[in-house]
Write a protein that holds these residues in place. Structure first.
Motif, PDB file in Angstrom:
ATOM      1  N   TYR A 134       7.817   7.930   3.257  1.00  0.00           N
ATOM      2  CA  TYR A 134       8.143   7.923   1.822  1.00  0.00           C
ATOM      3  C   TYR A 134       9.636   7.692   1.617  1.00  0.00           C
ATOM      4  CZ  TYR A 134       8.306   9.314  -3.075  1.00  0.00           C
ATOM      5  OH  TYR A 134       8.514   9.328  -4.439  1.00  0.00           O
TER       6      TYR A 134
ATOM      7  N   LEU B 236      -6.808   9.729  -1.382  1.00  0.00           N
ATOM      8  CA  LEU B 236      -6.323   9.715  -2.769  1.00  0.00           C
ATOM      9  C   LEU B 236      -5.666   8.389  -3.126  1.00  0.00           C
ATOM     10  CD1 LEU B 236      -4.724  13.293  -2.860  1.00  0.00           C
ATOM     11  CD2 LEU B 236      -6.994  12.610  -3.679  1.00  0.00           C
ATOM     12  N   TYR B 237      -5.237   7.649  -2.115  1.00  0.00           N
ATOM     13  CA  TYR B 237      -4.538   6.369  -2.350  1.00  0.00           C
ATOM     14  C   TYR B 237      -5.214   5.253  -1.549  1.00  0.00           C
ATOM     15  CZ  TYR B 237      -0.837   9.416  -4.136  1.00  0.00           C
ATOM     16  OH  TYR B 237      -0.108  10.359  -4.841  1.00  0.00           O
ATOM     17  N   TRP B 238      -6.523   5.347  -1.391  1.00  0.00           N
ATOM     18  CA  TRP B 238      -7.217   4.423  -0.504  1.00  0.00           C
ATOM     19  C   TRP B 238      -7.104   2.984  -0.996  1.00  0.00           C
ATOM     20  CZ3 TRP B 238      -8.999   5.582   4.204  1.00  0.00           C
ATOM     21  CH2 TRP B 238      -9.751   4.601   4.865  1.00  0.00           C
ATOM     22  N   ASP B 239      -6.496   2.162  -0.166  1.00  0.00           N
ATOM     23  CA  ASP B 239      -6.311   0.753  -0.520  1.00  0.00           C
ATOM     24  C   ASP B 239      -5.927   0.001   0.745  1.00  0.00           C
ATOM     25  OD1 ASP B 239      -6.021  -1.634  -1.863  1.00  0.00           O
ATOM     26  OD2 ASP B 239      -3.989  -1.185  -2.559  1.00  0.00           O
TER      27      ASP B 239
ATOM     28  N   MET C 130      -1.237   6.123   2.686  1.00  0.00           N
ATOM     29  CA  MET C 130      -2.246   5.268   3.300  1.00  0.00           C
ATOM     30  C   MET C 130      -1.690   4.604   4.558  1.00  0.00           C
ATOM     31  SD  MET C 130      -5.379   4.224   2.950  1.00  0.00           S
ATOM     32  CE  MET C 130      -6.374   3.044   3.857  1.00  0.00           C
TER      33      MET C 130
ATOM     34  N   ILE D  99       0.852  -1.196   0.000  1.00  0.00           N
ATOM     35  CA  ILE D  99       0.000   0.000   0.000  1.00  0.00           C
ATOM     36  C   ILE D  99       0.887   1.245   0.000  1.00  0.00           C
ATOM     37  CG2 ILE D  99      -1.916  -1.133   1.171  1.00  0.00           C
ATOM     38  CD1 ILE D  99      -1.056   0.231   3.746  1.00  0.00           C
ATOM     39  N   HIS D 100       0.352   2.361  -0.499  1.00  0.00           N
ATOM     40  CA  HIS D 100       1.114   3.598  -0.565  1.00  0.00           C
ATOM     41  C   HIS D 100       1.432   4.095   0.842  1.00  0.00           C
ATOM     42  CE1 HIS D 100       2.214   7.735  -1.613  1.00  0.00           C
ATOM     43  NE2 HIS D 100       2.356   7.307  -2.856  1.00  0.00           N
TER      44      HIS D 100
END
Length: 315
Positions: A106, A216-219, A49, A45-46
């Protein structure tokens, strides 16, 4: 049971600095486990998130503090309700933590773990600068020189103009700067409302403020193994925070500072063994320069603290 009691007795017999150093070792292990967990979870996952999930799960940790301050006491006394009189400072600290968390995650995802960890050690240098700007502390020429040397070490690693400037490296530097702001603003907010209020407000603000970018990166993680790793990240980061608090409550910062750099060894070793990562000579040189700079700043601050106490102060 007897061996556990004997070990506890021996630890209690150690000096405060020695016990502080043991807590720093716990902090190093917690930081290493958190770093490895972030790298592993980021494969699915990002990191934006991941920052939200970590922060949302961490919100549970404020419940004991809320209960401690809210429960009635039959004979009165106790800590009383939490105060948030310096609400602007609480808000600024929470938002700075959001930047530090996202930038740090990041950087861990994209950079070799040792490189990211080296750049994170810029935080004490930025903290010295912020203490001068925000708290009015006087910074003499020696610490100014140490800060400039530390920034030179960062330039060696970043190598602007000689190599493509990676966004992940800038992200690590910004994360260090934001974390330094967290430390400085936290001191100001703690003086006004106490450390418990600062911990509660920061945890809740970060949990809420990391949600919008996460959308924006929902997972959500799709495997149980990833959820377990996510829980490891939360637990390890909590252990690190608690261990740091205990360590610096017991020992002198100048004595404990060298032990914090063991994290570079444990994280670098993990990066090499688990991900086959290495760093080049220029990065290692830049890291050595940053470490020397931050060590000098810690030692110099300890000397000034002893001088302010006066000749009659306890050693």
């Amino acid at each position: 049971m007897r061996s556990s009691s004997l070990l506890s007795h021996r630890i209690s017999g150690l000096s405060e600095n020695a016990r502080g150093a043991l807590w720093i070792l716990v902090s190093v292990l917690g930081a290493t486990a958190m770093t490895i967990g972030v790298r592993e979870v980021a494969a699915e996952i990002h990191t934006v998130m991941l920052a939200f999930l970590r922060s949302a799960l961490a919100m549970v940790t404020v419940l004991p503090i809320l209960y401690h301050h809210a429960r009635p006491r039959p004979h009165g006394g106790g800590p009383g309700p939490l105060r948030f009189t310096a609400w602007k400072l609480h808000l600024l600290r929470g938002l700075a933590m959001v930047v530090a968390l996202n930038g740090g995650f990041y950087a861990i995802w994209k950079l070799p773990l040792a490189t990211a960890s080296i750049l994170f050690f810029l935080a004490p240098i930025f903290a010295t600068l912020f203490a001068m700007l925000l708290l009015g502390e006087r910074v003499g020429p020696r610490r100014w020189a140490a800060m400039l040397v530390g920034f030179f070490g960062a330039v060696l690693i970043l190598r602007p103009g000689y190599a493509p400037l990676e966004f992940a490296m800038l992200s690590a530097v910004v994360s260090s700067m934001a974390f330094a702001a967290v430390l400085t603003i936290g001191r100001m907010a703690s003086d006004a409302d106490g450390s418990d209020a600062v911990f509660v407000s920061s945890t809740l603000i970060v949990g809420v403020a990391t949600l919008p970018p996460a959308l924006l990166y929902w997972d959500l993680p799709g495997s149980m193994a990833t959820w377990v790793l996510l829980l490891v990240v939360v637990a390890a980061s909590s252990v690190r925070t608690y261990a740091d608090i205990r360590a610096y409550a017991m020992g002198d910062a100048s004595f404990l500072a060298p032990f914090t750099y063991l994290r570079l060894i444990t994280v670098g070793l993990a990066g090499y063994l688990m991900f086959g990562e290495t760093i080049d000579g220029v990065t290692a040189l830049g890291g050595a320069v940053i470490i020397a700079s931050t060590l000098y700043i810690a030692l110099r601050e300890a000397q000034l603290k002893m001088r302010r106490r006066g000749p009659g102060a306890a050693p």
